[in-house]
Design a protein around this motif. Structure first.
Motif, mmCIF file in Angstrom:
data_model
loop_
_atom_site.group_PDB
_atom_site.id
_atom_site.type_symbol
_atom_site.label_atom_id
_atom_site.label_comp_id
_atom_site.label_asym_id
_atom_site.label_seq_id
_atom_site.Cartn_x
_atom_site.Cartn_y
_atom_site.Cartn_z
ATOM 1 N N ARG A 154 12.744 -60.722 7.123
ATOM 2 C CA ARG A 154 13.220 -61.070 8.470
ATOM 3 C C ARG A 154 12.412 -62.229 9.043
ATOM 4 N NH1 ARG A 154 11.707 -59.844 13.674
ATOM 5 N NH2 ARG A 154 13.383 -59.978 15.251
ATOM 6 N N GLN A 157 13.501 -65.456 7.441
ATOM 7 C CA GLN A 157 14.806 -65.879 7.958
ATOM 8 C C GLN A 157 14.666 -66.488 9.360
ATOM 9 O OE1 GLN A 157 17.928 -62.951 9.178
ATOM 10 N NE2 GLN A 157 19.080 -63.858 7.466
ATOM 11 N N GLU A 209 23.802 -60.628 4.526
ATOM 12 C CA GLU A 209 22.427 -60.631 5.041
ATOM 13 C C GLU A 209 21.491 -61.325 4.052
ATOM 14 O OE1 GLU A 209 19.493 -57.390 7.229
ATOM 15 O OE2 GLU A 209 20.637 -56.772 5.459
ATOM 16 N N TYR A 210 20.577 -62.095 4.585
ATOM 17 C CA TYR A 210 19.577 -62.804 3.789
ATOM 18 C C TYR A 210 20.236 -63.610 2.645
ATOM 19 C CZ TYR A 210 16.489 -59.646 6.326
ATOM 20 O OH TYR A 210 15.837 -58.967 7.325
ATOM 21 N N SER A 211 21.212 -64.421 3.038
ATOM 22 C CA SER A 211 21.951 -65.212 2.047
ATOM 23 C C SER A 211 21.465 -66.665 1.984
ATOM 24 C CB SER A 211 23.445 -65.188 2.378
ATOM 25 O OG SER A 211 23.669 -65.731 3.674
#
Length: 540
Positions: A154, A157, A209-211
């Motif tokens: 997180r 990101q 998510e988290y791409s």
């Protein structure tokens, strides 16, 4: 009020809601395992450790976490390591660098470190053992584990999506200007495995998510080479790390830290702490922990760094001093005061004398800050038993007099027969005195009885007269008693009107071949009387 108690009072107020909830307060410290750890790093360990112990004492739930930072890159080579072996790994995360071995580590004082599973485990393992040796028991974790299991995802990101804001924080808080399209993330090169050499140029976002994928180039630096690879990689789950100020800010929240200090250089206005705290609040949404800025630890007047000198490493100090004396060294002064330590000076003898002074008040049940400190400098759970504490400098002298019965001489020093506890303390002090004499002690503390009258001794008439009076006294007694010898020397000094410096220099030169020595009356009382009669006869 002793300084850890002041800190606890402030922490109680700052985190009263957390304490009321029953959740533990998190204390955190760390060390990057880039080589043998210098003694100055023990100050942070001790400050955080004593806060944890006092929290336990007052019944406040807590955890003391200590991070071995093994995900930082190897950005330099300790001088004692084989350059040919390790230079190719410069720029790689420490956890990806092979462990030194007895063949690749040229430091003779660290040959006994067990070979680890990697570079960081090798040096980090030695430091963990040092921390245990002085009685602190933090929970140890590795930074690479947090990255690889996704704890930083997180934060990474948010860093990518707030690059402009982070650049502005760097500029406004510290004046640091980041040029071009600087992205505050360091990916690991898919080709060569280095993290220092990659320059993140841009990123794209896919579905889910988290791409995010980071585009980078692996280029040369002044101190190591890149491989030239260009690629695109996911920065998550251990494939990238944050620059350290950002990483510090992220840790506050990832670990849930409530108390974390650091060296005062980090806490200056516009320094690393200011940057990390601002990023923690404005980017990651975390409230920074309670700070304990602490001053430098100096050896012989110089700020400690990854030193090349003997006596500078944490392991050297725990080999030189017992746990309670190491803790006294680290905890006697408030964090805001500099610690000065010189193992090749008189610091060691003074530390033991200071310990003995505080012990006197504690054993007399005097309740003051010194007795409070005396209790806390002993490892948690250790039973503090009243015992005789023969002066360390005198034990250091006796340790060099191989012909003496040390226990008998110690009884003379303390004025009574030794109990079992007294004997344990004597044995401990004798051990550390011998280590100090053999390794660091200055010449003033090293004594060797000269078997022959030293060459070149020239005494004036007054000195000879005083020595002849000493000789006559020695001939008149069967046993030399320390206090009686002290009184006689004072009497001779007064009757001859000799300059005290000249008088004692004459004694020391005659026996030791040097101008200084231990307290003269006691010194002469532990030397064979017949030897002294013969020697002083030769002198006069």
């Amino acid at each position: 009020m002793y300084w850890p108690d002041k800190i606890i009072n402030e922490v109680r107020e700052k985190y009263k809601d957390v304490i009321a909830s029953g959740k533990p307060l998190i204390i955190r410290d760390e060390k990057t395992a880039s080589g043998r750890v210098h003694v100055g790093s023990l100050r942070g360990v001790a400050i955080h450790g004593i806060v944890a112990e006092v929290l336990e004492e007052v019944g406040i739930p807590h955890k003391y976490l200590f991070e071995i930072n093994d995900f930082d890159p190897m950005d330099g080579l300790p001088v004692y390591l084989d350059e040919k072996t390790f230079k190719p790994f410069l720029g790689k995360p420490l956890c990806d660098v092979p462990s030194p071995t007895p063949e690749t580590n040229n430091d003779p004082n660290s040959k006994n470190i067990p070979v680890g599973k990697n570079f960081a485990e090798y040096f980090g393992g030695e430091f963990v053992e040092v921390v245990k040796a002085i009685g602190f028991t933090p929970e140890i974790y590795r930074s690479s584990d947090l990255y690889k299991r996704g704890d930083y995802n997180r934060a990474i990101q948010l860093t990518l999506k707030n690059g402009e804001k982070i650049r502005e924080i760097y500029k406004s808080v510290s004046g640091s200007v980041k040029e071009g399209k600087w992205l505050p993330v360091n990916v690991i090169c898919e080709n060569c495995g280095k993290v220092s050499t990659t320059l993140a140029e841009d990123f794209t976002t896919g579905e889910g998510e988290y791409s995010e994928m980071v585009q980078y180039v692996c280029r040369d630096l002044d101190w190591t080479t890149g491989c030239g690879h260009k690629g695109s990689v996911s920065p998550y789950n251990g494939r990238a790390k944050l620059p350290w100020k950002l990483e510090w800010a992220a840790k506050f929240g990832i670990v849930g830290v409530h108390i974390e200090g650091g060296g005062k250089d980090h806490s200056t206005k516009g320094g690393s702490r200011d940057v990390a705290e601002t990023i923690a609040r404005e980017v990651f949404g975390y409230e920074p922990p309670y700070n304990i800025p602490y001053e430098f630890f100096n050896i012989a007047g110089k700020k400690m760094s990854s030193s090349k000198g003997r006596g500078s490493f944490s392991k050297d100090i725990v080999d030189l001093l017992p746990a309670e004396i190491v803790r006294l060294l680290m905890l006697q002064k408030e964090p805001q005061r500099t610690i000065e330590f010189d193992p090749e000076g008189d610091t060691v003898a003074i530390l033991f004398d200071t310990y003995d002074k505080f012990a006197t008040g504690y054993f007399a049940k005097i309740e003051d800050d010194y007795s409070r400190m005396f209790k806390l400098i002993h490892p948690k759970g250790e039973v503090i038993i009243a015992r005789a504490l023969p002066r360390f400098s005198q034990i250091a002298f006796l340790s060099q007099m191989r012909h003496l019965d040390i226990e008998k001489e110690a009884e003379h020093l303390v004025g009574h027969p030794l109990s079992d506890e007294d004997k344990k303390e004597l044995k401990k002090r004798l051990h550390y005195a011998q280590v100090w004499i053999d390794t660091y002690a200055p010449e003033d503390y090293q004594f060797a009885i000269q078997e022959k009258l030293p060459d070149g001794i020239t005494l004036n008439d007054t000195q000879k007269k005083a020595i002849s009076m000493v000789l006559e006294y020695l001939k008149s007694v069967d046993v030399i008693e320390g206090q009686a010898m002290h009184s006689k020397l004072h009497e001779i000094k007064e009757s001859t009107q000799i300059n005290p410096k000249e008088f004692f220099e004459a004694i020391y030169l005659s026996v030791l071949g040097k101008k200084s020595g231990p307290k003269a009356g006691w010194f002469l009382s532990v030397i064979d009387r017949e030897f002294l009669v013969k020697r002083f006869g030769e002198v006069v």
